[in-house]
Scaffold this active site. Structure first.
Site, mmCIF file in Angstrom:
data_model
loop_
_atom_site.group_PDB
_atom_site.id
_atom_site.type_symbol
_atom_site.label_atom_id
_atom_site.label_comp_id
_atom_site.label_asym_id
_atom_site.label_seq_id
_atom_site.Cartn_x
_atom_site.Cartn_y
_atom_site.Cartn_z
ATOM 1 C CG HIS A 17 -1.740 1.116 1.096
ATOM 2 N ND1 HIS A 17 -3.113 1.112 1.341
ATOM 3 C CD2 HIS A 17 -1.778 2.724 1.241
ATOM 4 C CE1 HIS A 17 -3.904 2.159 1.224
ATOM 5 N NE2 HIS A 17 -3.421 2.950 0.950
ATOM 6 C CG HIS A 19 -0.313 6.816 -1.391
ATOM 7 N ND1 HIS A 19 -1.906 7.373 -1.901
ATOM 8 C CD2 HIS A 19 -0.915 6.591 -0.201
ATOM 9 C CE1 HIS A 19 -3.195 6.793 -1.038
ATOM 10 N NE2 HIS A 19 -2.180 6.252 -0.444
ATOM 11 C CE LYS A 102 -8.446 2.462 -1.070
ATOM 12 N NZ LYS A 102 -6.841 2.895 -0.589
ATOM 13 C CG HIS A 139 -9.620 4.681 3.214
ATOM 14 N ND1 HIS A 139 -8.256 5.285 3.708
ATOM 15 C CD2 HIS A 139 -11.014 5.343 4.444
ATOM 16 C CE1 HIS A 139 -9.162 6.661 4.504
ATOM 17 N NE2 HIS A 139 -10.031 6.214 5.391
ATOM 18 C CG HIS A 177 -5.155 2.663 5.463
ATOM 19 N ND1 HIS A 177 -6.300 2.873 6.105
ATOM 20 C CD2 HIS A 177 -4.681 2.945 4.548
ATOM 21 C CE1 HIS A 177 -7.307 2.875 4.771
ATOM 22 N NE2 HIS A 177 -6.161 3.354 4.618
ATOM 23 C CG ASP A 250 -1.406 5.270 4.279
ATOM 24 O OD1 ASP A 250 -1.571 5.468 2.437
ATOM 25 O OD2 ASP A 250 -1.781 4.832 4.535
HETATM 26 O O1 DOR Z 1 -3.600 9.556 5.373
HETATM 27 C C1 DOR Z 1 -3.667 10.060 4.555
HETATM 28 N N1 DOR Z 1 -3.208 9.928 3.519
HETATM 29 N N2 DOR Z 1 -4.507 9.078 3.931
HETATM 30 C C2 DOR Z 1 -5.454 7.795 2.549
HETATM 31 O O2 DOR Z 1 -6.272 7.348 2.739
HETATM 32 C C3 DOR Z 1 -4.847 8.886 2.019
HETATM 33 C C4 DOR Z 1 -3.307 9.251 1.594
HETATM 34 C C5 DOR Z 1 -3.222 9.989 1.481
HETATM 35 O O3 DOR Z 1 -2.763 10.223 -0.595
HETATM 36 O O4 DOR Z 1 -1.955 11.451 0.670
HETATM 37 ZN ZN ZN Z 2 -3.558 4.840 1.530
#
Ligand code: DOR
Ligand code: ZN
Length: 346
Positions: A17, A19, A102, A139, A177, A250
């Protein structure tokens, strides 16, 4: 008692997971992950979101272009589920090698406004995913303003997960998460192919970390950190050896000026120190021997992918974390900026 090892060699881990954003930010953050992990499941919450196979493949190419020369790293692409995702979109994504879909409940978090407003709208897509065995990554928070922000995960489980699990018994489901004892317990007991990812920060910190010496925006993420009893339940789950729990950082990069802001963005940037943070959490629990299963084996086994052939070695040697890193034209602060960690990647 066995002595604490000075080095720890693992099958190379994967991040299930992650980004990485896009553009200059992507170029800045991808090397941090590629230096530790063999693969990473890439979140599709871009603007606009990654809703088609074509968009996922193009995004994959942009990520590959940011992988340093000579480093082997494979991004595993996901599709962003909307009210309008069709069965054909799922079939095409499957053919294109997209690994999962997702679910963001609309309004739950960063760039979730295009997400699902009502799970009934997602049924054709979920049926198609179940047919081809494509995991649903969730989520897991309700978005109602009346539900206390600390309860939104537990309420999501009550209101939606029991039904969803029953309606799609063969659909692989990953609750992402997880932050509560309720989530850890649901994942342990749910029938069918069910799993969860757990971040390093939810293993290491409780909600008190948000308020140490003042308001600490770098510790703000969603789902938000919870009470100590929940942190302990997550540590117990992650270190249990149960293959339903696996690593997902995450890591969610936001430039420092948007974290240190009156309305701070949600997301902790942990990618550069990810394995050092997990090693610390597992060591604190006396469970370093369980780190390899959690970080390197349970994830690929759940996704039906081979475990990595390479290895990663961690050394028990103090590392001082930088105060910040460049992020395109801006800069970004890692969660544990300036701190000293006990482990580093060899
Ligand atoms: O804290 C987070 N940041 N939770 C999420 O679900 C998305 C993520 C983000 O993309 O910044
Ligand atoms: Zn995330």
């Amino acid at each position: 008692m066995t002595p604490t090892p000075e080095t720890l060699s693992l099958i190379q881990p994967d991040d299930w997971h992650l980004h990485v954003r896009d553009g200059d930010a992507l170029t800045s953050v991808v090397p941090a992950t590629a230096g530790q992990f063999g693969r990473a499941v890439i979140m599709p919450n871009l603007r606009p979101p990654v809703t088609t196979a074509e968009a996922a493949l193009a995004y994959r190419d942009r990520i590959m272009a940011a992988v340093p020369e000579g480093v082997r790293f494979e991004p595993l692409m996901t599709l962003y589920l909307t009210d309008r995702t069709r069965a054909e979109d799922i079939a095409r994504a499957k053919d294109a090698g997209v690994v999962a879909v997702k679910l963001y409940p609309a309004g739950a978090t960063t760039h979730s406004d295009a997400g699902v407003t009502d799970l009934r709208h997602a049924r054709p897509a979920l049926e198609a995913m179940q047919r081809v065995g494509m995991p649903l990554l969730m989520h897991g928070e309700v978005t109602d303003a009346e539900v206390d922000v600390f309860d939104r995960e537990a309420v999501f489980i009550e209101r939606h997960l029991h039904t969803l699990r029953g309606d799609f018994p063969a659909l692989p489901m990953v609750l992402e998460h997880i932050t509560t004892a309720e989530a850890a317990q649901w994942v342990a007991q749910a029938p069918g192919p069910t799993a969860a990812t757990i971040t390093a920060h939810h293993l290491l910190y409780n909600r008190g970390a948000l308020f140490v010496g003042g308001l600490r925006p770098h510790w703000y993420c969603l789902p938000v950190l919870k009470r100590e009893r929940h942190r302990q339940a997550l540590v117990a789950a992650a270190t249990s050896g149960n293959p339903r729990y696996f690593l997902g950082t995450d890591s969610a990069p936001h430039p420092a000026h948007l974290k240190e802001h009156a309305a701070a963005c949600a997301g902790c940037y942990t990618a550069p120190q990810a394995m050092a943070l997990y090693a610390q959490a597992f060591e604190d629990a006396g469970a370093l021997h369980r780190l390899e299963g959690f970080a390197s084996c349970h994830g690929p086994d759940f996704y039906g992918l081979p475990r990595n052939a390479a290895t990663l070695t961690l050394v028990r040697q103090a590392q001082q974390v930088p105060e910040s890193y460049p992020l395109g034209a801006h800069h970004i602060k890692p969660l544990v900026a300036g701190q000293t960690l006990r482990w580093r990647v060899a």
